[in-house]
Design a protein around this motif. Structure first.
Motif, PDB file in Angstrom:
ATOM      1  N   PHE A   8     -28.825  -8.204  -7.446  1.00  0.00           N
ATOM      2  CA  PHE A   8     -27.505  -7.576  -7.445  1.00  0.00           C
ATOM      3  C   PHE A   8     -27.065  -7.259  -6.016  1.00  0.00           C
ATOM      4  CE2 PHE A   8     -25.172  -3.508  -7.306  1.00  0.00           C
ATOM      5  CZ  PHE A   8     -24.002  -3.885  -7.942  1.00  0.00           C
ATOM      6  N   GLN A   9     -27.972  -6.728  -5.206  1.00  0.00           N
ATOM      7  CA  GLN A   9     -27.654  -6.381  -3.820  1.00  0.00           C
ATOM      8  C   GLN A   9     -27.297  -7.612  -2.993  1.00  0.00           C
ATOM      9  OE1 GLN A   9     -27.139  -3.027  -4.223  1.00  0.00           O
ATOM     10  NE2 GLN A   9     -28.099  -2.711  -2.237  1.00  0.00           N
ATOM     11  N   SER A  10     -27.823  -8.771  -3.400  1.00  0.00           N
ATOM     12  CA  SER A  10     -27.611  -9.992  -2.617  1.00  0.00           C
ATOM     13  C   SER A  10     -26.419 -10.814  -3.084  1.00  0.00           C
ATOM     14  CB  SER A  10     -28.873 -10.861  -2.674  1.00  0.00           C
ATOM     15  OG  SER A  10     -29.971 -10.186  -2.097  1.00  0.00           O
ATOM     16  N   ARG A  11     -25.733 -10.362  -4.122  1.00  0.00           N
ATOM     17  CA  ARG A  11     -24.568 -11.103  -4.619  1.00  0.00           C
ATOM     18  C   ARG A  11     -23.513 -11.245  -3.521  1.00  0.00           C
ATOM     19  NH1 ARG A  11     -22.526  -9.503 -10.703  1.00  0.00           N
ATOM     20  NH2 ARG A  11     -23.750 -11.090 -11.797  1.00  0.00           N
ATOM     21  N   GLY A  12     -23.031 -12.470  -3.376  1.00  0.00           N
ATOM     22  CA  GLY A  12     -21.957 -12.704  -2.412  1.00  0.00           C
ATOM     23  C   GLY A  12     -22.408 -12.720  -0.965  1.00  0.00           C
ATOM     24  N   VAL A  13     -23.718 -12.633  -0.727  1.00  0.00           N
ATOM     25  CA  VAL A  13     -24.250 -12.634   0.640  1.00  0.00           C
ATOM     26  C   VAL A  13     -24.728 -14.041   0.983  1.00  0.00           C
ATOM     27  CG1 VAL A  13     -25.997 -11.700   2.190  1.00  0.00           C
ATOM     28  CG2 VAL A  13     -24.961 -10.230   0.447  1.00  0.00           C
ATOM     29  N   LEU A  14     -24.247 -14.579   2.083  1.00  0.00           N
ATOM     30  CA  LEU A  14     -24.674 -15.915   2.504  1.00  0.00           C
ATOM     31  C   LEU A  14     -26.144 -15.898   2.903  1.00  0.00           C
ATOM     32  CD1 LEU A  14     -21.606 -17.098   4.607  1.00  0.00           C
ATOM     33  CD2 LEU A  14     -22.308 -17.950   2.364  1.00  0.00           C
ATOM     34  N   PHE A  15     -26.849 -16.953   2.548  1.00  0.00           N
ATOM     35  CA  PHE A  15     -28.261 -17.050   2.873  1.00  0.00           C
ATOM     36  C   PHE A  15     -28.474 -16.999   4.381  1.00  0.00           C
ATOM     37  CE2 PHE A  15     -32.167 -19.821   3.295  1.00  0.00           C
ATOM     38  CZ  PHE A  15     -33.052 -18.869   2.821  1.00  0.00           C
ATOM     39  N   SER A  16     -27.576 -17.617   5.135  1.00  0.00           N
ATOM     40  CA  SER A  16     -27.715 -17.647   6.596  1.00  0.00           C
ATOM     41  C   SER A  16     -27.591 -16.271   7.228  1.00  0.00           C
ATOM     42  CB  SER A  16     -26.676 -18.595   7.207  1.00  0.00           C
ATOM     43  OG  SER A  16     -25.364 -18.201   6.852  1.00  0.00           O
ATOM     44  N   GLU A  19     -31.100 -13.924   8.594  1.00  0.00           N
ATOM     45  CA  GLU A  19     -31.558 -14.897   9.589  1.00  0.00           C
ATOM     46  C   GLU A  19     -33.068 -15.126   9.548  1.00  0.00           C
ATOM     47  OE1 GLU A  19     -30.142 -13.874  13.437  1.00  0.00           O
ATOM     48  OE2 GLU A  19     -28.033 -13.842  12.829  1.00  0.00           O
ATOM     49  N   THR A  20     -33.835 -14.047   9.440  1.00  0.00           N
ATOM     50  CA  THR A  20     -35.294 -14.194   9.450  1.00  0.00           C
ATOM     51  C   THR A  20     -35.783 -14.925   8.219  1.00  0.00           C
ATOM     52  OG1 THR A  20     -35.553 -12.161  10.741  1.00  0.00           O
ATOM     53  CG2 THR A  20     -37.481 -12.959   9.550  1.00  0.00           C
ATOM     54  N   VAL A  21     -35.288 -14.518   7.049  1.00  0.00           N
ATOM     55  CA  VAL A  21     -35.691 -15.147   5.800  1.00  0.00           C
ATOM     56  C   VAL A  21     -35.263 -16.614   5.789  1.00  0.00           C
ATOM     57  CG1 VAL A  21     -35.431 -15.118   3.292  1.00  0.00           C
ATOM     58  CG2 VAL A  21     -35.627 -12.976   4.551  1.00  0.00           C
ATOM     59  N   CYS A  22     -34.050 -16.865   6.210  1.00  0.00           N
ATOM     60  CA  CYS A  22     -33.525 -18.234   6.264  1.00  0.00           C
ATOM     61  C   CYS A  22     -34.405 -19.104   7.149  1.00  0.00           C
ATOM     62  CB  CYS A  22     -32.088 -18.213   6.776  1.00  0.00           C
ATOM     63  SG  CYS A  22     -31.297 -19.836   6.890  1.00  0.00           S
ATOM     64  N   ARG A  23     -34.739 -18.604   8.315  1.00  0.00           N
ATOM     65  CA  ARG A  23     -35.582 -19.372   9.244  1.00  0.00           C
ATOM     66  C   ARG A  23     -36.969 -19.613   8.658  1.00  0.00           C
ATOM     67  NH1 ARG A  23     -35.289 -16.175  13.007  1.00  0.00           N
ATOM     68  NH2 ARG A  23     -37.297 -15.122  12.870  1.00  0.00           N
ATOM     69  N   LEU A  80     -24.881 -21.792   1.543  1.00  0.00           N
ATOM     70  CA  LEU A  80     -25.327 -21.328   0.238  1.00  0.00           C
ATOM     71  C   LEU A  80     -25.427 -19.805   0.227  1.00  0.00           C
ATOM     72  CD1 LEU A  80     -26.117 -24.353   0.033  1.00  0.00           C
ATOM     73  CD2 LEU A  80     -28.184 -23.627  -1.170  1.00  0.00           C
ATOM     74  N   TYR A  81     -25.317 -19.244  -0.970  1.00  0.00           N
ATOM     75  CA  TYR A  81     -25.531 -17.809  -1.127  1.00  0.00           C
ATOM     76  C   TYR A  81     -27.015 -17.526  -1.293  1.00  0.00           C
ATOM     77  CZ  TYR A  81     -20.505 -17.302  -1.521  1.00  0.00           C
ATOM     78  OH  TYR A  81     -19.161 -17.329  -1.260  1.00  0.00           O
ATOM     79  N   PHE A  82     -27.393 -16.286  -1.027  1.00  0.00           N
ATOM     80  CA  PHE A  82     -28.800 -15.918  -1.002  1.00  0.00           C
ATOM     81  C   PHE A  82     -29.496 -16.211  -2.326  1.00  0.00           C
ATOM     82  CE2 PHE A  82     -32.356 -12.990  -1.473  1.00  0.00           C
ATOM     83  CZ  PHE A  82     -33.019 -13.146  -0.264  1.00  0.00           C
ATOM     84  N   ASN A  83     -28.896 -15.798  -3.444  1.00  0.00           N
ATOM     85  CA  ASN A  83     -29.576 -15.944  -4.729  1.00  0.00           C
ATOM     86  C   ASN A  83     -29.821 -17.401  -5.096  1.00  0.00           C
ATOM     87  OD1 ASN A  83     -29.884 -13.197  -5.264  1.00  0.00           O
ATOM     88  ND2 ASN A  83     -27.889 -13.037  -6.264  1.00  0.00           N
ATOM     89  N   GLU A  84     -28.844 -18.262  -4.875  1.00  0.00           N
ATOM     90  CA  GLU A  84     -29.033 -19.669  -5.238  1.00  0.00           C
ATOM     91  C   GLU A  84     -30.061 -20.336  -4.331  1.00  0.00           C
ATOM     92  OE1 GLU A  84     -25.493 -22.081  -4.748  1.00  0.00           O
ATOM     93  OE2 GLU A  84     -24.828 -20.868  -3.038  1.00  0.00           O
ATOM     94  N   ALA A  85     -30.040 -19.994  -3.047  1.00  0.00           N
ATOM     95  CA  ALA A  85     -31.009 -20.574  -2.119  1.00  0.00           C
ATOM     96  C   ALA A  85     -32.431 -20.152  -2.482  1.00  0.00           C
ATOM     97  CB  ALA A  85     -30.687 -20.170  -0.682  1.00  0.00           C
ATOM     98  N   MET A  86     -32.618 -18.860  -2.787  1.00  0.00           N
ATOM     99  CA  MET A  86     -33.954 -18.391  -3.125  1.00  0.00           C
ATOM    100  C   MET A  86     -34.435 -18.987  -4.442  1.00  0.00           C
ATOM    101  SD  MET A  86     -34.783 -16.861  -0.490  1.00  0.00           S
ATOM    102  CE  MET A  86     -36.438 -16.643  -1.131  1.00  0.00           C
ATOM    103  N   ALA A  87     -33.532 -19.175  -5.397  1.00  0.00           N
ATOM    104  CA  ALA A  87     -33.925 -19.772  -6.672  1.00  0.00           C
ATOM    105  C   ALA A  87     -34.496 -21.169  -6.451  1.00  0.00           C
ATOM    106  CB  ALA A  87     -32.736 -19.825  -7.626  1.00  0.00           C
TER     107      ALA A  87
END
Length: 227
Positions: A8-16, A19-23, A80-87
């Motif tokens: 829920f907290q990550s809704r609408g948040v871009l994965f990029s 930065e640390t998690v994305c990298r 991509l958004y955070f939730n879809e990228a992590m999925a």
């Protein structure tokens, strides 16, 4: 804390933006050999990309640098958004060598192995339930538009294919004179053979967002056949 809280907290948040998690995840999959996961999940791959369907839409992993991309409006984008990228990353990372689809459905919030818990507000499902209370026909139409397969449980229920081997069932009971409206999301008992238990929250969040709008083209409905 609800398993859906972080999603829920990550809704609408871009994965990029993470930065640390994305990298970290891009580095994890840089120079990735798709042979094992393509065989287990029956995914297509070529010399440059591994292709993964998510809610019936095309995604791909760049094998050279670990970037994820989604086909949008006829063009590939890594926005991509955070939730879809992590999925998608979690599916590729956590799938076991011999995963099992048990056919036994359990509530999504129970797959973390916690046997005893206190009831807590659900930041994903509670607003969804309120928005569709007394609107069963609209909910049916939204589920159909999001590619759901109709079931017979509750007042409205549908099954959705997130990934070919990861399905969710949404069951909705409308309010009556004795009870308020409520909804439950079920997953396969062995879903953690494919994803981390927190991934279920990411997938659920994406599903509820799709139901809240005109959904994408319906998934193929192809079942996973594991060795």
């Amino acid at each position: 804390m609800s398993v859906n809280y972080h999603a829920f907290q990550s809704r609408g948040v871009l994965f990029s933006n993470h930065e640390t998690v994305c990298r970290q995840w891009r580095e994890e999959f840089s120079g990735y050999d798709p042979g094992r996961i393509a065989r287990i999940l029956h995914l297509e791959a070529d010399g440059q990309f591994l292709y993964v369907p998510y809610f019936g839409e095309p995604y791909r992993l760049c094998l050279a640098d670990g970037r994820l991309e989604r086909l949008k409006d006829g063009e590939w984008t890594d926005e991509l958004y955070f939730n879809e990228a992590m999925a998608v990353y979690h599916l590729l990372h956590y799938t076991k060598d011999v995963p099992v689809v048990s056919g036994k459905w359990v509530p999504g919030h129970t797959v973390d192995g916690v046997v005893s818990r206190q009831p807590t507000a659900d930041p994903l499902l509670d607003p969804f339930v309120r928005s569709y209370t007394g609107r069963m026909e609209e909910l049916r139409a939204a589920c159909e538009a999001a590619g759901g397969t109709r079931l017979s449980a509750g007042d409205v229920s549908y099954e959705f294919e997130a990934f070919p081997c990861v399905h969710l069932q949404l069951v909705f009971w409308d309010a009556d004179e004795d009870f308020p409206a409520q909804a439950q999301v079920l997953v396969d008992q062995c879903v953690t053979d494919f994803v981390h238990y927190e991934t279920v929250g990411c997938i659920l969040s994406d599903l509820l967002e799709r139901i809240g709008q005109d959904g994408p083209a319906a998934p193929t409905g192809r079942r996973c056949r594991t060795p």
